[in-house]
Motif scaffolding. Sequence first.
Motif, PDB file in Angstrom:
ATOM      1  N   LYS A  29       0.833  -1.198   0.000  1.00  0.00           N
ATOM      2  CA  LYS A  29       0.000   0.000   0.000  1.00  0.00           C
ATOM      3  C   LYS A  29       0.871   1.252   0.000  1.00  0.00           C
ATOM      4  O   LYS A  29       2.004   1.227   0.483  1.00  0.00           O
ATOM      5  N   PRO A  30       0.342   2.372  -0.530  1.00  0.00           N
ATOM      6  CA  PRO A  30       1.112   3.618  -0.553  1.00  0.00           C
ATOM      7  C   PRO A  30       1.419   4.130   0.854  1.00  0.00           C
ATOM      8  O   PRO A  30       0.650   3.936   1.786  1.00  0.00           O
ATOM      9  N   VAL A  31       2.559   4.803   0.965  1.00  0.00           N
ATOM     10  CA  VAL A  31       2.988   5.416   2.218  1.00  0.00           C
ATOM     11  C   VAL A  31       3.179   6.903   1.948  1.00  0.00           C
ATOM     12  O   VAL A  31       3.975   7.279   1.079  1.00  0.00           O
ATOM     13  N   PHE A  32       2.456   7.750   2.683  1.00  0.00           N
ATOM     14  CA  PHE A  32       2.534   9.202   2.497  1.00  0.00           C
ATOM     15  C   PHE A  32       3.384   9.822   3.605  1.00  0.00           C
ATOM     16  O   PHE A  32       3.195   9.527   4.783  1.00  0.00           O
ATOM     17  N   ILE A  33       4.319  10.692   3.203  1.00  0.00           N
ATOM     18  CA  ILE A  33       5.137  11.456   4.148  1.00  0.00           C
ATOM     19  C   ILE A  33       4.913  12.933   3.839  1.00  0.00           C
ATOM     20  O   ILE A  33       5.267  13.401   2.750  1.00  0.00           O
ATOM     21  N   ALA A  34       4.301  13.651   4.774  1.00  0.00           N
ATOM     22  CA  ALA A  34       4.053  15.088   4.589  1.00  0.00           C
ATOM     23  C   ALA A  34       5.361  15.860   4.754  1.00  0.00           C
ATOM     24  O   ALA A  34       6.242  15.450   5.517  1.00  0.00           O
ATOM     25  N   TRP A  35       5.472  16.984   4.050  1.00  0.00           N
ATOM     26  CA  TRP A  35       6.703  17.774   4.139  1.00  0.00           C
ATOM     27  C   TRP A  35       7.013  18.233   5.566  1.00  0.00           C
ATOM     28  O   TRP A  35       8.190  18.233   5.948  1.00  0.00           O
ATOM     29  N   PRO A  36       6.016  18.606   6.390  1.00  0.00           N
ATOM     30  CA  PRO A  36       6.355  18.981   7.771  1.00  0.00           C
ATOM     31  C   PRO A  36       6.956  17.832   8.596  1.00  0.00           C
ATOM     32  O   PRO A  36       7.584  18.077   9.622  1.00  0.00           O
TER      33      PRO A  36
END
Length: 155
Positions: A29-36
């Motif tokens: 599954k996709p893994v999202f990392i926010a810039w903050p």
Amino acid sequence: MPGALVHRSLPLRVDFEEPGVTLRPLLAKPVFIAWPEVEFVCLTPTMERHPEGWREKTYTLLPKGFRSTLETSGHLDVELVVKDRRPLLARTEGAWTRLWLTGRLRPMTDAWDAWKVDQSLVSLDVYRHRLSAPLDELLDLLARHCRFDLVVHDF
């Protein structure tokens, strides 16, 4: 920037967008990392902004005729240092995805070799020819959201 700037490779697709970066591994599954959530980004070779665009930083100590991986093969190593891996792992769905992400997150140490229990490094191999837009657009996006710094590897 309309849409995502996409880097496609067989084992991993990476979407760089204004909110953050999404890692899309094969069979997970996709893994999202926010810039903050990103402490800083390390680029190898080091890049610097000039009025006409991004260029590789040159060093006088290198031998004459030296050609970097960016110049020879279009390879840029983008290393994201995540401030705290625990929330990232907590929201990751699926055992296979969590196992994959745990393997990708490399623990960090400080200048005195003390373990940083929260920080981790995610290394991404980016090739110019696999990007959906020019490399300058990716570097502009990274510069808008992250600071550039140095990671020292102890092999």
